[in-house]
Design a protein around this motif. Sequence first.
Motif, PDB file in Angstrom:
ATOM      1  N   TRP A  56      60.566  38.267  27.080  1.00 30.64           N
ATOM      2  CA  TRP A  56      61.452  39.366  26.681  1.00 30.64           C
ATOM      3  C   TRP A  56      61.085  40.650  27.443  1.00 30.64           C
ATOM      4  O   TRP A  56      61.959  41.349  27.978  1.00 30.64           O
ATOM      5  CB  TRP A  56      61.328  39.578  25.165  1.00 30.64           C
ATOM      6  CG  TRP A  56      62.125  40.714  24.627  1.00 30.64           C
ATOM      7  CD1 TRP A  56      61.650  41.921  24.214  1.00 30.64           C
ATOM      8  CD2 TRP A  56      63.546  40.760  24.464  1.00 30.64           C
ATOM      9  NE1 TRP A  56      62.680  42.718  23.793  1.00 30.64           N
ATOM     10  CE2 TRP A  56      63.855  42.024  23.936  1.00 30.64           C
ATOM     11  CE3 TRP A  56      64.577  39.847  24.717  1.00 30.64           C
ATOM     12  CZ2 TRP A  56      65.166  42.416  23.647  1.00 30.64           C
ATOM     13  CZ3 TRP A  56      65.871  40.238  24.422  1.00 30.64           C
ATOM     14  CH2 TRP A  56      66.154  41.507  23.896  1.00 30.64           C
ATOM     15  N   GLU A  58      59.416  40.999  30.243  1.00 32.86           N
ATOM     16  CA  GLU A  58      59.549  40.907  31.702  1.00 32.86           C
ATOM     17  C   GLU A  58      61.014  40.973  32.150  1.00 32.86           C
ATOM     18  O   GLU A  58      61.316  41.430  33.250  1.00 32.86           O
ATOM     19  CB  GLU A  58      58.914  39.607  32.195  1.00 32.86           C
ATOM     20  CG  GLU A  58      58.812  39.536  33.708  1.00 32.86           C
ATOM     21  CD  GLU A  58      58.064  38.304  34.179  1.00 32.86           C
ATOM     22  OE1 GLU A  58      57.369  38.402  35.200  1.00 32.86           O
ATOM     23  OE2 GLU A  58      58.175  37.228  33.535  1.00 32.86           O
ATOM     24  N   HIS A  59      61.914  40.472  31.300  1.00 30.47           N
ATOM     25  CA  HIS A  59      63.352  40.522  31.600  1.00 30.47           C
ATOM     26  C   HIS A  59      63.659  39.859  32.948  1.00 30.47           C
ATOM     27  O   HIS A  59      64.285  40.432  33.830  1.00 30.47           O
ATOM     28  CB  HIS A  59      63.845  41.985  31.599  1.00 30.47           C
ATOM     29  CG  HIS A  59      65.346  42.094  31.505  1.00 30.47           C
ATOM     30  ND1 HIS A  59      66.045  41.861  30.349  1.00 30.47           N
ATOM     31  CD2 HIS A  59      66.284  42.404  32.428  1.00 30.47           C
ATOM     32  CE1 HIS A  59      67.330  42.026  30.570  1.00 30.47           C
ATOM     33  NE2 HIS A  59      67.509  42.344  31.836  1.00 30.47           N
ATOM     34  N   ARG A  60      63.183  38.635  33.082  1.00 31.56           N
ATOM     35  CA  ARG A  60      63.344  37.938  34.358  1.00 31.56           C
ATOM     36  C   ARG A  60      63.911  36.528  34.167  1.00 31.56           C
ATOM     37  O   ARG A  60      64.740  36.081  34.951  1.00 31.56           O
ATOM     38  CB  ARG A  60      61.967  37.879  35.033  1.00 31.56           C
ATOM     39  CG  ARG A  60      61.939  37.130  36.312  1.00 31.56           C
ATOM     40  CD  ARG A  60      60.675  37.420  37.111  1.00 31.56           C
ATOM     41  NE  ARG A  60      60.578  36.500  38.211  1.00 31.56           N
ATOM     42  CZ  ARG A  60      59.502  35.756  38.474  1.00 31.56           C
ATOM     43  NH1 ARG A  60      58.414  35.857  37.719  1.00 31.56           N
ATOM     44  NH2 ARG A  60      59.505  34.928  39.477  1.00 31.56           N
ATOM     45  N   LYS A  62      65.593  33.197  31.885  1.00 33.44           N
ATOM     46  CA  LYS A  62      66.535  32.823  30.827  1.00 33.44           C
ATOM     47  C   LYS A  62      66.170  31.402  30.403  1.00 33.44           C
ATOM     48  O   LYS A  62      65.939  30.556  31.273  1.00 33.44           O
ATOM     49  CB  LYS A  62      67.977  32.796  31.354  1.00 33.44           C
ATOM     50  CG  LYS A  62      68.462  34.037  32.046  1.00 33.44           C
ATOM     51  CD  LYS A  62      69.949  33.870  32.402  1.00 33.44           C
ATOM     52  CE  LYS A  62      70.150  33.714  33.892  1.00 33.44           C
ATOM     53  NZ  LYS A  62      70.091  34.989  34.609  1.00 33.44           N
ATOM     54  N   GLY A  90      64.955  38.317  20.439  1.00 33.74           N
ATOM     55  CA  GLY A  90      65.148  37.740  21.772  1.00 33.74           C
ATOM     56  C   GLY A  90      65.537  36.287  21.754  1.00 33.74           C
ATOM     57  O   GLY A  90      65.562  35.635  22.805  1.00 33.74           O
ATOM     58  N   THR A 119      69.397  37.311  30.465  1.00 30.21           N
ATOM     59  CA  THR A 119      68.045  37.510  30.986  1.00 30.21           C
ATOM     60  C   THR A 119      67.110  38.019  29.880  1.00 30.21           C
ATOM     61  O   THR A 119      67.469  38.916  29.121  1.00 30.21           O
ATOM     62  CB  THR A 119      68.087  38.510  32.154  1.00 30.21           C
ATOM     63  OG1 THR A 119      69.070  38.059  33.081  1.00 30.21           O
ATOM     64  CG2 THR A 119      66.740  38.595  32.843  1.00 30.21           C
ATOM     65  N   GLY A 120      65.945  37.397  29.801  1.00 28.87           N
ATOM     66  CA  GLY A 120      64.952  37.781  28.799  1.00 28.87           C
ATOM     67  C   GLY A 120      65.092  37.018  27.488  1.00 28.87           C
ATOM     68  O   GLY A 120      64.214  37.107  26.630  1.00 28.87           O
ATOM     69  N   GLU A 121      66.186  36.264  27.357  1.00 28.34           N
ATOM     70  CA  GLU A 121      66.433  35.582  26.080  1.00 28.34           C
ATOM     71  C   GLU A 121      66.006  34.107  26.113  1.00 28.34           C
ATOM     72  O   GLU A 121      66.067  33.449  27.157  1.00 28.34           O
ATOM     73  CB  GLU A 121      67.924  35.617  25.727  1.00 28.34           C
ATOM     74  CG  GLU A 121      68.398  36.989  25.295  1.00 28.34           C
ATOM     75  CD  GLU A 121      69.879  37.002  24.897  1.00 28.34           C
ATOM     76  OE1 GLU A 121      70.245  37.896  24.121  1.00 28.34           O
ATOM     77  OE2 GLU A 121      70.654  36.135  25.363  1.00 28.34           O
ATOM     78  N   PRO A 257      55.269  33.992  32.527  1.00 27.68           N
ATOM     79  CA  PRO A 257      55.825  35.316  32.250  1.00 27.68           C
ATOM     80  C   PRO A 257      54.719  36.360  32.103  1.00 27.68           C
ATOM     81  O   PRO A 257      53.643  36.053  31.587  1.00 27.68           O
ATOM     82  CB  PRO A 257      56.563  35.113  30.913  1.00 27.68           C
ATOM     83  CG  PRO A 257      55.857  33.975  30.255  1.00 27.68           C
ATOM     84  CD  PRO A 257      55.391  33.077  31.362  1.00 27.68           C
TER      85      PRO A 257
END
Length: 272
Positions: A56, A58-60, A62, A90, A119-121, A257
């Motif tokens: 979550w 890092e938002h990179r 999925k 998330g 992204t991030g989820e 992550p």
Amino acid sequence: MSQAPNLRAELRVHPGRRVKLAGIDPSATYGYSKDEAADELARGLDRLRSLQERIWAEHRHKVLVILQGIDAAGKGGTIEHVMGAMNPAGCPVTSFKVPTALELDHDYLWRIHARTPGTGEIAVFDRSHYEDVLVVRVHELVPKSTWSRRYDQINAFESLLTEEGTTIVKFFLYIDRDEQRERFQARLDEPDKRWKFRLGDLDERKRWDDYMAAFEDALSRCATEAAPWYVVPANRKWFRNLAVANILADTLDDLDPRYPEPTEDLRGVVIE
Ligand code: AMP
Ligand code: MG
């Protein structure tokens, strides 16, 4: 136990290999006792909590987690006891029901694609597009010529998702007919569980063999390197939870992550 088994390797469906459910023991525990499993599950849930927070932050990445299984196989229990370890902010969960009129006016992947993770989820599906080759096939809701094309379509759809950066992990929770009988009976006997039971569930139960044949085809034809299926022996809820938690944690671990570096220069900042 002397050496912990690698459940991710043990339970994974090998792409191209035919799955024969009759040859898999739904009561298997791979040498774990219930006590050992409880300790290891606690560690697995800690790992999941920590990995999901980093994903979550890092938002990179999925991640899409798909849960399938016959009625009473434990999809809801797995969400409660395993996915529940992660921060719901998330982890959107979608339970796919009988399609609405609006959904039926579209192709079967329309409602699915709308719920895939951003992204991030880590998105969790309780049932999925696989229902369109399971219940739809068993009840002949569309002609065979239509559903039989869907395996390739599903593989293409999942390839699209993975090529665009989604990690997919698919769990088939495998119970046997006796276990389903006991769980249905408990749903009838216990007032707090009755809400889970519908008489229609008994019609589905009569089609057990048709469902198992449909599951075998979905598992055999849609297990790919990029979007693996795992067959999880699920007669023992404690082993089911352990297996799903460990396999998911190992999958997330591969993404490595990391908490992001601050985007601003925070050196020397003092809060007055
Ligand atoms: P439950 O999981 O008990 O809430 O029940 C959801 C119901 O929706 C099950 O009976 C599924 O068979 C049904 N369902 C889910 N997806 C589809 C679909 N694509 N077509 C027809 N029925 C579906
Ligand atoms: Mg149900």
